[in-house]
Design a protein around this motif. Structure first.
Motif, short mmCIF file in Angstrom:
data_model
loop_
_atom_site.label_atom_id
_atom_site.label_comp_id
_atom_site.label_asym_id
_atom_site.label_seq_id
_atom_site.Cartn_x
_atom_site.Cartn_y
_atom_site.Cartn_z
N HIS A 102 50.06 67.64 8.89
CA HIS A 102 50.63 67.41 10.21
C HIS A 102 52.14 67.22 10.09
O HIS A 102 52.70 67.17 8.99
CB HIS A 102 49.99 66.20 10.89
CG HIS A 102 50.22 64.88 10.23
ND1 HIS A 102 49.67 64.53 9.01
CD2 HIS A 102 50.96 63.81 10.61
CE1 HIS A 102 50.05 63.31 8.68
NE2 HIS A 102 50.84 62.85 9.64
N ALA A 146 51.16 79.90 12.73
CA ALA A 146 50.27 79.85 13.89
C ALA A 146 48.91 80.42 13.56
O ALA A 146 47.88 79.89 14.00
CB ALA A 146 50.91 80.61 15.05
N VAL A 149 46.82 77.94 11.54
CA VAL A 149 46.30 76.88 12.41
C VAL A 149 45.13 77.41 13.25
O VAL A 149 44.08 76.76 13.35
CB VAL A 149 47.42 76.32 13.31
CG1 VAL A 149 46.85 75.32 14.32
CG2 VAL A 149 48.49 75.64 12.47
N ILE A 199 51.67 66.25 15.43
CA ILE A 199 51.22 67.63 15.63
C ILE A 199 50.28 67.95 14.48
O ILE A 199 50.71 68.02 13.32
CB ILE A 199 52.42 68.59 15.66
CG1 ILE A 199 53.37 68.21 16.80
CG2 ILE A 199 51.94 70.04 15.81
CD1 ILE A 199 54.76 68.79 16.65
N LEU A 201 47.94 70.23 12.24
CA LEU A 201 47.70 71.63 11.90
C LEU A 201 46.28 71.87 11.41
O LEU A 201 45.84 73.02 11.31
CB LEU A 201 48.71 72.09 10.85
CG LEU A 201 50.08 72.52 11.41
CD1 LEU A 201 50.85 71.32 11.96
CD2 LEU A 201 50.90 73.24 10.35
N THR A 211 41.95 71.22 18.92
CA THR A 211 42.32 72.23 19.90
C THR A 211 42.79 71.60 21.21
O THR A 211 43.57 72.18 21.95
CB THR A 211 41.15 73.18 20.19
OG1 THR A 211 40.03 72.42 20.68
CG2 THR A 211 40.72 73.90 18.92
N GLY A 214 45.62 68.13 19.34
CA GLY A 214 46.49 68.30 18.18
C GLY A 214 47.90 68.73 18.48
O GLY A 214 48.73 68.80 17.56
N HIS A 215 48.22 69.00 19.76
CA HIS A 215 49.52 69.59 20.08
C HIS A 215 50.31 68.80 21.12
O HIS A 215 51.22 69.33 21.76
CB HIS A 215 49.32 71.03 20.57
CG HIS A 215 48.22 71.18 21.59
ND1 HIS A 215 48.31 70.66 22.87
CD2 HIS A 215 47.00 71.76 21.49
CE1 HIS A 215 47.20 70.93 23.53
NE2 HIS A 215 46.38 71.59 22.72
N PHE A 220 49.89 74.83 21.18
CA PHE A 220 50.43 75.02 19.83
C PHE A 220 51.64 75.94 19.81
O PHE A 220 52.51 75.81 18.95
CB PHE A 220 49.34 75.53 18.88
CG PHE A 220 48.44 74.44 18.38
CD1 PHE A 220 48.92 73.46 17.53
CD2 PHE A 220 47.12 74.37 18.77
CE1 PHE A 220 48.10 72.44 17.06
CE2 PHE A 220 46.29 73.36 18.32
CZ PHE A 220 46.79 72.39 17.47
N ASP A 221 51.74 76.90 20.73
CA ASP A 221 52.92 77.77 20.75
C ASP A 221 54.19 76.94 20.85
O ASP A 221 55.18 77.22 20.16
CB ASP A 221 52.84 78.75 21.93
CG ASP A 221 51.86 79.88 21.70
OD1 ASP A 221 51.42 80.04 20.54
OD2 ASP A 221 51.56 80.60 22.65
N ALA A 223 54.31 73.37 20.44
CA ALA A 223 54.33 72.25 19.49
C ALA A 223 54.78 72.68 18.10
O ALA A 223 55.53 71.95 17.43
CB ALA A 223 52.96 71.60 19.42
N LEU A 224 54.38 73.86 17.65
CA LEU A 224 54.72 74.29 16.30
C LEU A 224 56.21 74.60 16.15
O LEU A 224 56.71 74.71 15.03
CB LEU A 224 53.89 75.51 15.90
CG LEU A 224 52.40 75.22 15.65
CD1 LEU A 224 51.65 76.52 15.34
CD2 LEU A 224 52.21 74.22 14.51
#
Length: 324
Positions: A102, A146, A149, A199, A201, A211, A214-215, A220-221, A223-224
């Motif tokens: 993470h 991505a 993940v 965050i 992963l 899912t 986690g973000h 996730f687009d 957050a990452l």
């Protein structure tokens, strides 16, 4: 005067642990998923209005006590710059299982995307050793990360990180954005910015739906984008993970804008300098001001106390906000 703090262990966290905290503090057994003790906390668990806040022995929330007398607790210089914001969260953390890979956002990302006052830099003082994973061994592009993940390719994710064996007395500096994971069996004291922003992963084998959770509610687009994707050289890694000095300030200078940790080895008598601090006795038996403090004791030191004398034999860790 110094204030002794009881445990503050939020229940039913998403990973196992807690037995080492119980042993360190010499407390009755706790739940299987109480792996964190939030010490002197004015911070809540992400999305919860109150869970995580510390209570003083008189029943007041520390957050309320500080807001009612910020100068007494934090000092004039601190309040002049930051008001009643403690600027610090301290935890004992017991990894009963390896934590997931993470990262945490920085101040700018947290402000722009989440409306939070801080990101989450953190650093650890190792109390029981094991393995930690920190920093990338190679550069990773956004698409590859991505995909790993989305596929939950745990072996590949973990394989991207440097694996380092740590021993008691080592320190680990984790800047915002840095990917990391704590190995099973490690007990550590963590200093961090006062936020609960992670965050994730990976989440297979953990009591959490990554899912959904986690973000940080961003997807996730988005957050990452907070995750550092550049490699750490071996020389850079030595700057992140290394033995603490025998005494004095123990974290790298890069951590100073976020928090400070001092290690005091007491053999007879020593002084703790003025200023708000969270005190943790890691060994021996000490008298801190008028408080007897065995290994595992945690205390608050208000700024109004001035210099406090410590007597006895043992080790004391002194956690502080950044210098104003």
């Amino acid at each position: 005067m110094t204030v002794r703090l009881p445990s503050n262990r939020p229940p039913e966290r998403f990973y196992r642990g807690g037995a080492r905290i119980t042993a360190f503090r010499n407390e009755p057994p706790a739940g299987e998923r109480e792996p964190e003790d939030w010490i002197g906390s004015t911070t809540t668990i992400f999305g919860d209005p109150s869970l995580g806040l510390s209570r003083l022995p008189d029943g007041r929330l520390l957050r309320d006590a500080v807001e009612s007398d910020p100068v007494g607790w934090l000092g004039h210089a601190h309040v002049g710059r930051w008001g009643a914001d403690l600027r610090l969260l301290v935890k004992l953390l017991d990894a009963g299982q390896r934590l997931p890979v993470h990262a945490h956002p920085d101040d700018d990302f947290a402000a722009r995307h989440l409306g939070h006052a801080h990101g989450k830099a953190e650093a650890w003082y190792i109390l029981s050793g094991g393995t930690v994973h920190v920093g990338l061994t190679r550069d990773v592009d956004a698409g590859e990360l991505a995909a790993l993940v989305a596929d939950q390719d745990v072996a590949a994710l973990l394989g991207l990180l440097h694996e380092v064996t740590v021993s008691p007395g080592d320190v680990v500096w984790v800047p915002p954005g840095e990917l990391h994971a704590i190995g099973a069996g490690v007990l550590l004291l963590e200093l961090q910015q006062p936020e609960d922003l992670s965050i994730l992963l990976e989440w297979q084998g953990f009591a959490i739906d990554g899912t959904r959770s986690g973000h940080l509610g961003l997807g996730f687009d988005a957050a990452l984008r907070a995750v550092t994707r550049t490699a750490r050289s071996i020389d850079e890694l030595r700057g992140l993970v290394h033995p603490a000095p025998a005494s004095g300030s123990v974290f790298p200078a890069a951590a100073d804008p976020y928090f400070r940790l001092e290690r005091i080895v007491v053999d007879g008598e020593a002084d703790v300098a003025p200023g708000f601090a969270i005190l943790v006795v890691t060994s021996g038996a000490l008298e801190i001001g008028r408080e007897a403090a065995a290994k595992g004791s945690t205390l608050l030191l208000p700024a109004s106390d001035g210099t406090v004398t410590v007597r006895g034999t043992g080790e004391l860790l002194v956690a502080r906000p950044p210098a104003p």
